[in-house]
Scaffold this motif. Structure first.
Motif, PDB file in Angstrom:
ATOM      1  N   ARG A  51       0.812  -1.218   0.000  1.00 55.98           N
ATOM      2  CA  ARG A  51       0.000   0.000   0.000  1.00 55.98           C
ATOM      3  C   ARG A  51       0.846   1.270   0.000  1.00 55.98           C
ATOM      4  NH1 ARG A  51      -2.317  -3.872   3.044  1.00 55.98           N
ATOM      5  NH2 ARG A  51      -4.485  -4.421   2.600  1.00 55.98           N
ATOM      6  N   ARG A  52       2.160   1.117   0.178  1.00 59.25           N
ATOM      7  CA  ARG A  52       3.013   2.301   0.240  1.00 59.25           C
ATOM      8  C   ARG A  52       3.938   2.423  -0.973  1.00 59.25           C
ATOM      9  NH1 ARG A  52       2.492   0.537   5.471  1.00 59.25           N
ATOM     10  NH2 ARG A  52       1.686   2.064   6.957  1.00 59.25           N
ATOM     11  N   LEU A  53       3.549   1.844  -2.096  1.00 61.11           N
ATOM     12  CA  LEU A  53       4.310   2.070  -3.318  1.00 61.11           C
ATOM     13  C   LEU A  53       4.278   3.559  -3.661  1.00 61.11           C
ATOM     14  CD1 LEU A  53       3.234  -0.864  -5.677  1.00 61.11           C
ATOM     15  CD2 LEU A  53       5.421  -0.588  -4.519  1.00 61.11           C
ATOM     16  N   LYS A  54       5.410   4.034  -4.131  1.00 58.57           N
ATOM     17  CA  LYS A  54       5.481   5.449  -4.499  1.00 58.57           C
ATOM     18  C   LYS A  54       4.466   5.748  -5.595  1.00 58.57           C
ATOM     19  CE  LYS A  54       8.602   8.845  -6.550  1.00 58.57           C
ATOM     20  NZ  LYS A  54       9.938   9.057  -7.168  1.00 58.57           N
ATOM     21  N   ARG A  55       3.621   6.714  -5.359  1.00 61.48           N
ATOM     22  CA  ARG A  55       2.606   7.084  -6.339  1.00 61.48           C
ATOM     23  C   ARG A  55       3.140   8.203  -7.232  1.00 61.48           C
ATOM     24  NH1 ARG A  55      -3.244   7.638  -3.771  1.00 61.48           N
ATOM     25  NH2 ARG A  55      -3.756   7.441  -5.996  1.00 61.48           N
ATOM     26  N   PRO A  56       2.573   8.263  -8.460  1.00 58.40           N
ATOM     27  CA  PRO A  56       1.498   7.449  -9.005  1.00 58.40           C
ATOM     28  C   PRO A  56       1.970   6.023  -9.345  1.00 58.40           C
ATOM     29  CG  PRO A  56       2.267   8.992 -10.657  1.00 58.40           C
ATOM     30  CD  PRO A  56       2.976   9.354  -9.389  1.00 58.40           C
ATOM     31  N   VAL A  57       1.046   5.071  -9.179  1.00 60.40           N
ATOM     32  CA  VAL A  57       1.311   3.674  -9.480  1.00 60.40           C
ATOM     33  C   VAL A  57       0.729   3.344 -10.851  1.00 60.40           C
ATOM     34  CG1 VAL A  57       0.880   1.282  -8.823  1.00 60.40           C
ATOM     35  CG2 VAL A  57       1.321   2.996  -7.050  1.00 60.40           C
ATOM     36  N   VAL A  58       1.608   2.895 -11.766  1.00 67.92           N
ATOM     37  CA  VAL A  58       1.187   2.430 -13.089  1.00 67.92           C
ATOM     38  C   VAL A  58       1.302   0.914 -13.070  1.00 67.92           C
ATOM     39  CG1 VAL A  58       1.532   2.577 -15.577  1.00 67.92           C
ATOM     40  CG2 VAL A  58       2.049   4.560 -14.123  1.00 67.92           C
ATOM     41  N   LEU A  59       0.172   0.231 -13.229  1.00 63.08           N
ATOM     42  CA  LEU A  59       0.099  -1.209 -13.026  1.00 63.08           C
ATOM     43  C   LEU A  59      -0.320  -1.930 -14.292  1.00 63.08           C
ATOM     44  CD1 LEU A  59      -0.054  -3.536 -10.733  1.00 63.08           C
ATOM     45  CD2 LEU A  59      -2.527  -3.199 -10.937  1.00 63.08           C
ATOM     46  N   THR A  60       0.259  -3.114 -14.501  1.00 62.12           N
ATOM     47  CA  THR A  60      -0.275  -4.040 -15.487  1.00 62.12           C
ATOM     48  C   THR A  60      -0.578  -5.358 -14.796  1.00 62.12           C
ATOM     49  OG1 THR A  60      -0.007  -5.019 -17.685  1.00 62.12           O
ATOM     50  CG2 THR A  60       1.951  -4.951 -16.287  1.00 62.12           C
ATOM     51  N   ILE A  61      -1.482  -6.134 -15.391  1.00 59.03           N
ATOM     52  CA  ILE A  61      -1.999  -7.343 -14.750  1.00 59.03           C
ATOM     53  C   ILE A  61      -1.924  -8.498 -15.745  1.00 59.03           C
ATOM     54  CG2 ILE A  61      -3.965  -8.356 -13.530  1.00 59.03           C
ATOM     55  CD1 ILE A  61      -5.109  -5.444 -13.374  1.00 59.03           C
ATOM     56  N   GLY A  62      -1.475  -9.652 -15.295  1.00 58.45           N
ATOM     57  CA  GLY A  62      -1.470 -10.814 -16.179  1.00 58.45           C
ATOM     58  C   GLY A  62      -0.645 -11.947 -15.616  1.00 58.45           C
ATOM     59  N   ASN A  63      -0.627 -13.057 -16.354  1.00 60.75           N
ATOM     60  CA  ASN A  63       0.179 -14.212 -15.955  1.00 60.75           C
ATOM     61  C   ASN A  63       1.599 -14.137 -16.504  1.00 60.75           C
ATOM     62  OD1 ASN A  63      -1.899 -15.835 -14.530  1.00 60.75           O
ATOM     63  ND2 ASN A  63      -2.911 -15.738 -16.525  1.00 60.75           N
ATOM     64  N   ALA A  90       5.429   5.131 -16.068  1.00 64.42           N
ATOM     65  CA  ALA A  90       5.793   5.383 -14.673  1.00 64.42           C
ATOM     66  C   ALA A  90       6.947   6.378 -14.572  1.00 64.42           C
ATOM     67  CB  ALA A  90       6.167   4.069 -13.985  1.00 64.42           C
ATOM     68  N   ARG A  91       7.927   6.262 -15.470  1.00 62.21           N
ATOM     69  CA  ARG A  91       9.050   7.202 -15.427  1.00 62.21           C
ATOM     70  C   ARG A  91       8.581   8.616 -15.781  1.00 62.21           C
ATOM     71  NH1 ARG A  91      10.244   3.371 -13.291  1.00 62.21           N
ATOM     72  NH2 ARG A  91      11.990   1.934 -13.649  1.00 62.21           N
ATOM     73  N   ALA A  92       7.692   8.720 -16.772  1.00 67.20           N
ATOM     74  CA  ALA A  92       7.178  10.045 -17.145  1.00 67.20           C
ATOM     75  C   ALA A  92       6.420  10.692 -15.998  1.00 67.20           C
ATOM     76  CB  ALA A  92       6.271   9.912 -18.369  1.00 67.20           C
ATOM     77  N   LEU A  93       5.745   9.879 -15.195  1.00 63.66           N
ATOM     78  CA  LEU A  93       4.956  10.394 -14.075  1.00 63.66           C
ATOM     79  C   LEU A  93       5.744  10.433 -12.771  1.00 63.66           C
ATOM     80  CD1 LEU A  93       1.639   8.438 -14.807  1.00 63.66           C
ATOM     81  CD2 LEU A  93       2.091  10.865 -15.255  1.00 63.66           C
ATOM     82  N   ARG A  94       7.001   9.941 -12.818  1.00 66.51           N
ATOM     83  CA  ARG A  94       7.854   9.849 -11.637  1.00 66.51           C
ATOM     84  C   ARG A  94       7.206   8.988 -10.557  1.00 66.51           C
ATOM     85  NH1 ARG A  94      10.499  15.971 -11.006  1.00 66.51           N
ATOM     86  NH2 ARG A  94      11.361  16.043 -13.128  1.00 66.51           N
ATOM     87  N   GLY A  95       6.634   7.885 -11.019  1.00 68.50           N
ATOM     88  CA  GLY A  95       5.960   6.977 -10.103  1.00 68.50           C
ATOM     89  C   GLY A  95       6.568   5.595 -10.127  1.00 68.50           C
ATOM     90  N   THR A  96       5.742   4.570  -9.880  1.00 64.01           N
ATOM     91  CA  THR A  96       6.176   3.180  -9.760  1.00 64.01           C
ATOM     92  C   THR A  96       5.559   2.334 -10.860  1.00 64.01           C
ATOM     93  OG1 THR A  96       6.379   3.369  -7.362  1.00 64.01           O
ATOM     94  CG2 THR A  96       6.181   1.144  -8.261  1.00 64.01           C
TER      95      THR A  96
END
Length: 330
Positions: A12-24, A43-49
């Motif tokens: 829950r404490r990942l540096k925001r903004p969090v850019v996520l992808t989901i899959g196997n 994530a780099r453009a937004l300075r997030g994770t």
């Protein structure tokens, strides 16, 4: 790269903004790699994770065991390949029957919003989620609007007119088409194993072999292949036979590798084998002498392959690999 395990380890404490992808991400093929690198760029453009949510076991293993799905990559190899794209964090979520029954909205609210606090979600073009895969990308967008995160879809990636997918890679390997599979993977298909004692027949024929106990699930179609094997930090060219040794009346599958210019004892040592080219089917020969003559031809063909590969390398490096990605939608 950080790795988080289990429901209670949701970061829950990942540096925001969090850019996520989901899959196997089985196989981490060129389509996966392109998607993951896109997530990293965002994530780099937004300075997030840049984060990945994946599942263990593979949902098909739990929900449809009769399919006997064979995975392309072991857990640790998959994580390493994902990390090579620049991802900051992997969340490995336990896939249970209870989890599989979550509605699409409950999954989004509990896992993506409350658990991971996502700001952007990037998914593949065929993504589905929730109980019975009822959740569509359009529904994910609607839920993103409700819970204040953006959704982007990505892909597909094509190589030589074929979509890069785990299913297509599995199909090609089952057909023995390791070169085409390598183009979809972005690297040769690899299996690891330990060297075990065999019958010693190869040495008697003049071609000593390392007999392997393989650790991977998906073995290419039986036959003879050009391979490259890594033993510690050393690398050796060679040929591999996957089959039952029918000339000598064998009935059990064996995995044998003859490595060129290797003199040392490998018993008990780990080997990583890259499958580079299929030479032929395994067949029963009329005598050991006829078999030896064929092995000599196999070895000669393999050595010509490596000479050709060395001469082609500068030209190949100068050409960029063409990946055709059909429209990205946001």
């Amino acid at each position: 790269m950080k790795i988080f395990h289990g429901r209670d380890a949701l970061p829950r404490r990942l540096k925001r903004p969090v850019v996520l992808t989901i899959g196997n991400f089985d196989g981490v093929h060129v389509g996966h790699q392109a998607l993951l690198r896109h997530v990293v760029r965002r994530a780099r453009a937004l300075r997030g994770t840049a984060a990945v949510l994946t599942f263990d076991p593979h949902p098909v293993k739990l929900l449809n065991p009769d399919r006997r799905l064979k995975l392309l990559t072991a857990r640790e190899e998959k994580r390493w390949l994902i990390g090579e794209t620049g991802v900051d964090a992997i969340v490995c979520f336990p896939f249970t029957r209870a989890f599989s029954r979550l509605s699409p909205e409950t999954f989004v609210r509990k896992v993506l919003v409350e658990g991971l606090r996502v700001d952007e979600v990037v998914v593949g073009h065929d993504y589905a989620f929730g109980h019975g895969r009822m959740g569509t990308i359009d529904l994910l967008r609607a839920l993103g609007h409700r819970y204040h995160f953006h959704v982007h879809s990505f892909g597909p990636v094509k190589v030589g007119g074929m979509i890069a997918s785990s299913s297509n890679v599995r199909f090609l390997l089952a057909e023995g088409k390791v070169e085409k599979a390598a183009r979809l993977l972005g690297r040769p298909y690899t299996l690891s194993g330990h060297v075990v004692h065999g019958a010693g027949r190869g040495a008697g024929l003049g071609f000593p072999t390392a007999n392997l106990h393989l650790h991977g699930e998906l073995i290419p179609k039986p036959g003879v292949y050009v391979v490259r094997a890594r033993v510690g930090r050393a690398s050796y060219n060679g040929v591999a036979n996957l089959g039952t040794d029918p000339t000598f009346g064998g009935t059990t599958m064996k995995y044998e590798v003859h490595l060129f210019n290797l003199k040392k004892d490998l018993y008990g040592k780990p080997l990583i084998v890259e499958f580079l080219k299929r030479l032929r089917d395994e067949k029963k020969f009329s005598s050991p002498a006829v078999l030896v003559a064929q092995i000599r031809r196999d070895v000669a063909r393999a050595k010509r392959f490596f000479v050709s590969a060395r001469s082609a390398r500068p030209a190949r490096a100068a050409r960029s690999t063409r990946l055709v990605r059909a429209g990205r939608r946001s």
